[in-house]
Design an enzyme around this catalytic site. Structure first.
Site, PDB file in Angstrom:
ATOM      1  CG  ASP A  27      83.183  43.585  48.515  1.00 47.66           C
ATOM      2  OD1 ASP A  27      84.475  42.390  49.093  1.00 47.66           O
ATOM      3  OD2 ASP A  27      84.581  44.471  48.259  1.00 47.66           O
ATOM      4  CG  HIS A  44      82.929  34.883  54.331  1.00 47.11           C
ATOM      5  ND1 HIS A  44      83.166  35.710  53.461  1.00 47.11           N
ATOM      6  CD2 HIS A  44      84.616  33.986  54.000  1.00 47.11           C
ATOM      7  CE1 HIS A  44      84.325  35.674  52.654  1.00 47.11           C
ATOM      8  NE2 HIS A  44      84.830  35.158  53.241  1.00 47.11           N
ATOM      9  CG  LEU A 138      63.380  36.773  43.988  1.00 50.12           C
ATOM     10  CD1 LEU A 138      63.693  38.502  43.606  1.00 50.12           C
ATOM     11  CD2 LEU A 138      63.041  37.299  45.824  1.00 50.12           C
ATOM     12  NE  ARG A 201      87.684  46.404  43.272  1.00 52.06           N
ATOM     13  CZ  ARG A 201      89.342  47.035  44.467  1.00 52.06           C
ATOM     14  NH1 ARG A 201      89.359  48.329  43.936  1.00 52.06           N
ATOM     15  NH2 ARG A 201      89.383  46.214  45.188  1.00 52.06           N
TER      16      ARG A 201
HETATM   17  C1  FPP Z   1      83.263  39.249  49.298  1.00 50.03           C
HETATM   18  O1  FPP Z   1      84.418  39.559  51.281  1.00 50.03           O
HETATM   19  C2  FPP Z   1      82.545  37.769  49.816  1.00 50.03           C
HETATM   20  C3  FPP Z   1      82.729  36.878  49.217  1.00 50.03           C
HETATM   21  C4  FPP Z   1      83.938  36.065  48.321  1.00 50.03           C
HETATM   22  C5  FPP Z   1      81.628  35.908  49.383  1.00 50.03           C
HETATM   23  C6  FPP Z   1      80.302  36.187  50.063  1.00 50.03           C
HETATM   24  C7  FPP Z   1      79.548  35.076  49.559  1.00 50.03           C
HETATM   25  C8  FPP Z   1      78.883  35.202  51.550  1.00 50.03           C
HETATM   26  C9  FPP Z   1      77.599  36.013  51.783  1.00 50.03           C
HETATM   27  C10 FPP Z   1      78.045  33.622  50.747  1.00 50.03           C
HETATM   28  C11 FPP Z   1      77.195  33.367  49.999  1.00 50.03           C
HETATM   29  C12 FPP Z   1      76.104  32.265  50.296  1.00 50.03           C
HETATM   30  C13 FPP Z   1      75.319  31.434  49.130  1.00 50.03           C
HETATM   31  C14 FPP Z   1      73.833  30.905  49.527  1.00 50.03           C
HETATM   32  C15 FPP Z   1      75.742  31.670  47.190  1.00 50.03           C
HETATM   33  P1  FPP Z   1      85.158  39.300  51.165  1.00 50.03           P
HETATM   34  O2  FPP Z   1      85.403  38.086  52.236  1.00 50.03           O
HETATM   35  O3  FPP Z   1      86.005  39.702  49.762  1.00 50.03           O
HETATM   36  O4  FPP Z   1      85.706  40.524  52.037  1.00 50.03           O
HETATM   37  P2  FPP Z   1      86.983  42.061  52.094  1.00 50.03           P
HETATM   38  O5  FPP Z   1      87.059  42.347  50.975  1.00 50.03           O
HETATM   39  O6  FPP Z   1      86.421  42.182  53.487  1.00 50.03           O
HETATM   40  O7  FPP Z   1      87.888  40.332  52.399  1.00 50.03           O
END
Ligand code: FPP
Length: 249
Positions: A27, A44, A138, A201
């Protein structure tokens, strides 16, 4: 982190009490990007680099399973350009990293309702599941279009169908039967949950499986999270006393 500092930290991590399964809510990507005046997708993208680094560290210290929350059943509510980008990430990651993952003997798994994923994302995931299924190292488990409540509802539906078909007696339904019908199947429950970004949470993640999971929160945003934070989380975990409802031995 310097090599020296990492070696010092590694010495403090007890080899005997390495958690078997660590779950992570990645997050804070959006906020990380916003703080820099960058578009959310830059967050991301940076989050993917963190993912690589943490997987490599988990592998080095002998963790058996890592589950990463990559896309929740609620994330469809985001603007379509962001959803589109998030759906491209598994494809990009799995294609780019396949050789390294094979060298590391990694097994890729996925949990969630995969049927709603775009065709190309689903193909990339299925290819990775297939290509790594005979590996023995893993396990990297991606939660994609995953929701803990939806998972339990799915399990209950399957169990009800078995009861209706006379294949299962209601009296035989116990916690193990329910667990066996979850997406996680043969994956042990997480020992430790790491959630960066300051939110305190669970957000519908592994609701059933986290009954006795140790929780570790940090204000660091996921793109800034690194090996040092990860090793500190493991060390904190090793200092916890897990009683599973019992009393101290
Ligand atoms: C939450 O941050 C993050 C996500 C919803 C996406 C996380 C995914 C990746 C890091 C890459 C995944 C990669 C693979 C290979 C499956 P947010 O956007 O909610 O952050 P914010 O709360 O600051 O807005």
């Amino acid at each position: 982190m310097s090599k020296k500092k990492e070696e010092e930290l590694l010495k403090l991590v007890s080899e005997e009490e390495i958690p078997v399964h660590v779950a992570v809510i990645m997050d804070g990507n959006g906020r990380w990007a916003k703080n820099r005046g960058w578009p959310r997708i830059a967050g991301h993208k940076a989050g993917m680099d963190t993912l690589r680094e943490i997987i490599s560290c988990a592998d080095e210290i002998g963790i058996k399973v890592m589950t990463f929350f990559a896309f929740s059943t609620e994330n469809w509510k985001r603007p379509s350009w962001e959803v589109k980008y998030l759906m491209k990430l598994p494809e990009e990651y799995l294609q780019k990293e396949l050789n390294t993952l094979m060298e590391k003997n990694v097994v890729i798994k996925a949990i969630g309702d995969l049927s709603r994923l775009p065709r190309r994302t689903l193909k990339a995931v299925n290819d990775a599941l297939h290509n790594t299924k005979d590996n023995t190292g893993l396990v990297i488990n991606f939660a994609l279009n995953y929701g803990g409540r939806a998972e339990i509802v799915d399990a209950v539906r399957q169990i009800s169908q078995k009861v209706a078909a006379g294949k299962l007696e209601p009296d035989d339904i116990d916690a193990q039967v329910l667990a066996d019908h979850l997406y996680t199947g043969d994956i042990p429950d997480p020992d430790l949950l790491i959630r960066p970004s300051g939110e305190l949470r669970i957000s519908n993640f592994l609701l059933w499986q986290m009954a006795y999971t140790e929780l570790w929160f940090t204000r660091i945003l996921w793109p800034d999270f690194n090996r040092e934070h990860f090793l500190r989380a493991i060390m904190d975990y090793q200092r916890r006393e897990r009683r599973f409802g019992g009393i101290k031995k």
